[in-house]
Design a protein around this motif. Sequence first.
Motif, PDB file in Angstrom:
ATOM      1  N   GLU A   1      18.417   0.988  15.010  1.00  0.00           N
ATOM      2  CA  GLU A   1      18.317   0.147  16.367  1.00  0.00           C
ATOM      3  C   GLU A   1      18.215  -1.313  15.861  1.00  0.00           C
ATOM      4  O   GLU A   1      17.795  -1.559  14.743  1.00  0.00           O
ATOM      5  N   VAL A   2      19.082  -2.105  16.493  1.00  0.00           N
ATOM      6  CA  VAL A   2      18.818  -3.867  16.110  1.00  0.00           C
ATOM      7  C   VAL A   2      18.241  -4.399  17.416  1.00  0.00           C
ATOM      8  O   VAL A   2      18.736  -4.027  18.543  1.00  0.00           O
ATOM      9  N   ARG A   3      17.223  -5.133  17.268  1.00  0.00           N
ATOM     10  CA  ARG A   3      16.541  -5.776  18.526  1.00  0.00           C
ATOM     11  C   ARG A   3      16.398  -7.326  18.212  1.00  0.00           C
ATOM     12  O   ARG A   3      16.493  -7.807  17.286  1.00  0.00           O
TER      13      ARG A   3
ATOM     14  N   ARG B   1      22.024 -15.793  23.630  1.00  0.00           N
ATOM     15  CA  ARG B   1      21.257 -15.987  22.402  1.00  0.00           C
ATOM     16  C   ARG B   1      20.743 -14.786  21.849  1.00  0.00           C
ATOM     17  O   ARG B   1      20.573 -14.667  20.609  1.00  0.00           O
ATOM     18  N   ALA B   2      20.107 -13.862  22.484  1.00  0.00           N
ATOM     19  CA  ALA B   2      19.656 -12.403  22.142  1.00  0.00           C
ATOM     20  C   ALA B   2      20.731 -11.759  21.209  1.00  0.00           C
ATOM     21  O   ALA B   2      20.696 -11.223  20.334  1.00  0.00           O
ATOM     22  N   LEU B   3      22.021 -11.602  22.016  1.00  0.00           N
ATOM     23  CA  LEU B   3      22.986 -10.922  21.380  1.00  0.00           C
ATOM     24  C   LEU B   3      23.912 -11.656  20.344  1.00  0.00           C
ATOM     25  O   LEU B   3      24.133 -11.028  19.198  1.00  0.00           O
ATOM     26  N   MET B   4      23.707 -13.017  20.093  1.00  0.00           N
ATOM     27  CA  MET B   4      24.350 -13.570  18.945  1.00  0.00           C
ATOM     28  C   MET B   4      23.109 -13.513  17.679  1.00  0.00           C
ATOM     29  O   MET B   4      23.638 -13.141  16.577  1.00  0.00           O
ATOM     30  N   ASP B   5      21.926 -13.120  18.161  1.00  0.00           N
ATOM     31  CA  ASP B   5      20.909 -12.983  16.910  1.00  0.00           C
ATOM     32  C   ASP B   5      21.350 -11.343  16.716  1.00  0.00           C
ATOM     33  O   ASP B   5      21.264 -11.020  15.429  1.00  0.00           O
ATOM     34  N   ILE B   6      21.538 -10.361  17.611  1.00  0.00           N
ATOM     35  CA  ILE B   6      21.912  -9.106  17.112  1.00  0.00           C
ATOM     36  C   ILE B   6      23.229  -9.152  16.330  1.00  0.00           C
ATOM     37  O   ILE B   6      23.132  -8.208  15.334  1.00  0.00           O
ATOM     38  N   ALA B   7      24.296  -9.782  16.617  1.00  0.00           N
ATOM     39  CA  ALA B   7      25.336  -9.818  15.948  1.00  0.00           C
ATOM     40  C   ALA B   7      25.223 -10.361  14.470  1.00  0.00           C
ATOM     41  O   ALA B   7      25.702  -9.879  13.431  1.00  0.00           O
ATOM     42  N   SER B   8      24.152 -11.313  14.396  1.00  0.00           N
ATOM     43  CA  SER B   8      23.914 -11.814  13.012  1.00  0.00           C
ATOM     44  C   SER B   8      23.250 -10.478  12.145  1.00  0.00           C
ATOM     45  O   SER B   8      23.528 -10.471  11.056  1.00  0.00           O
ATOM     46  N   GLN B   9      22.147  -9.918  12.997  1.00  0.00           N
ATOM     47  CA  GLN B   9      21.624  -9.034  12.163  1.00  0.00           C
ATOM     48  C   GLN B   9      22.589  -7.868  11.780  1.00  0.00           C
ATOM     49  O   GLN B   9      22.499  -7.155  10.672  1.00  0.00           O
ATOM     50  N   MET B  10      23.575  -7.576  12.677  1.00  0.00           N
ATOM     51  CA  MET B  10      24.604  -6.556  12.141  1.00  0.00           C
ATOM     52  C   MET B  10      25.496  -6.866  11.222  1.00  0.00           C
ATOM     53  O   MET B  10      25.799  -5.938  10.311  1.00  0.00           O
ATOM     54  N   LEU B  11      25.711  -8.069  11.133  1.00  0.00           N
ATOM     55  CA  LEU B  11      26.993  -8.717  10.017  1.00  0.00           C
ATOM     56  C   LEU B  11      25.956  -8.239   8.648  1.00  0.00           C
ATOM     57  O   LEU B  11      26.259  -8.087   7.483  1.00  0.00           O
TER      58      LEU B  11
ATOM     59  N   LYS C   1      23.263  -6.432   7.973  1.00  0.00           N
ATOM     60  CA  LYS C   1      23.316  -4.889   7.735  1.00  0.00           C
ATOM     61  C   LYS C   1      24.261  -4.399   7.174  1.00  0.00           C
ATOM     62  O   LYS C   1      24.422  -3.758   5.999  1.00  0.00           O
ATOM     63  N   ALA C   2      25.574  -4.732   7.784  1.00  0.00           N
ATOM     64  CA  ALA C   2      27.198  -4.226   6.965  1.00  0.00           C
ATOM     65  C   ALA C   2      27.140  -4.763   5.738  1.00  0.00           C
ATOM     66  O   ALA C   2      27.769  -3.946   5.014  1.00  0.00           O
ATOM     67  N   HIS C   3      26.851  -6.008   5.510  1.00  0.00           N
ATOM     68  CA  HIS C   3      27.182  -6.534   4.054  1.00  0.00           C
ATOM     69  C   HIS C   3      26.232  -6.164   3.200  1.00  0.00           C
ATOM     70  O   HIS C   3      26.828  -5.718   1.965  1.00  0.00           O
ATOM     71  N   ALA C   4      24.973  -5.667   3.451  1.00  0.00           N
ATOM     72  CA  ALA C   4      24.007  -5.009   2.456  1.00  0.00           C
ATOM     73  C   ALA C   4      24.688  -3.659   2.303  1.00  0.00           C
ATOM     74  O   ALA C   4      24.485  -3.070   1.305  1.00  0.00           O
TER      75      ALA C   4
ATOM     76  N   HIS D   1      31.229 -11.054   0.585  1.00  0.00           N
ATOM     77  CA  HIS D   1      31.026 -12.469   1.046  1.00  0.00           C
ATOM     78  C   HIS D   1      31.578 -12.464   2.648  1.00  0.00           C
ATOM     79  O   HIS D   1      32.718 -12.184   3.043  1.00  0.00           O
ATOM     80  N   PRO D   2      30.476 -12.674   3.732  1.00  0.00           N
ATOM     81  CA  PRO D   2      30.697 -12.455   5.112  1.00  0.00           C
ATOM     82  C   PRO D   2      31.551 -13.748   5.524  1.00  0.00           C
ATOM     83  O   PRO D   2      31.477 -14.878   4.759  1.00  0.00           O
TER      84      PRO D   2
END
Length: 90
Positions: free
Chosen positions: A33-35, A60-70, A72-75, A86-87
């Motif tokens: 989950e991403v919050r 704004r909340a969804l933009m933060d989720i998008a950033s966290q998901m990027l 996570k994916a790069h990790a 390199h994102p």
Amino acid sequence: MSTLVGWHVDVEFTEDGHRTSAAALVRLGDGSEVRARGYAMRHPSDPEQLRVGEEIAGARALMDIASQMLQKAHAEIDQASGHHSHPLNR
């Protein structure tokens, strides 16, 4: 052969006077989950438009989720490949 994958997204809003808060949650296919939270503030002289506050706080909340998901994916890419990915900033 294609596989159908889905994510479940919940966004809840709280209104408190001139402040709108959004709490967003995305449940991913792997069970993680991403919050995130987002906020909007209405100037006291502006007319009350709850929908606009929700749209801003939710975005704004969804933009933060998008950033966290990027992140996570790069990790995950880095771990699998042994190289630093390199994102792209778009």
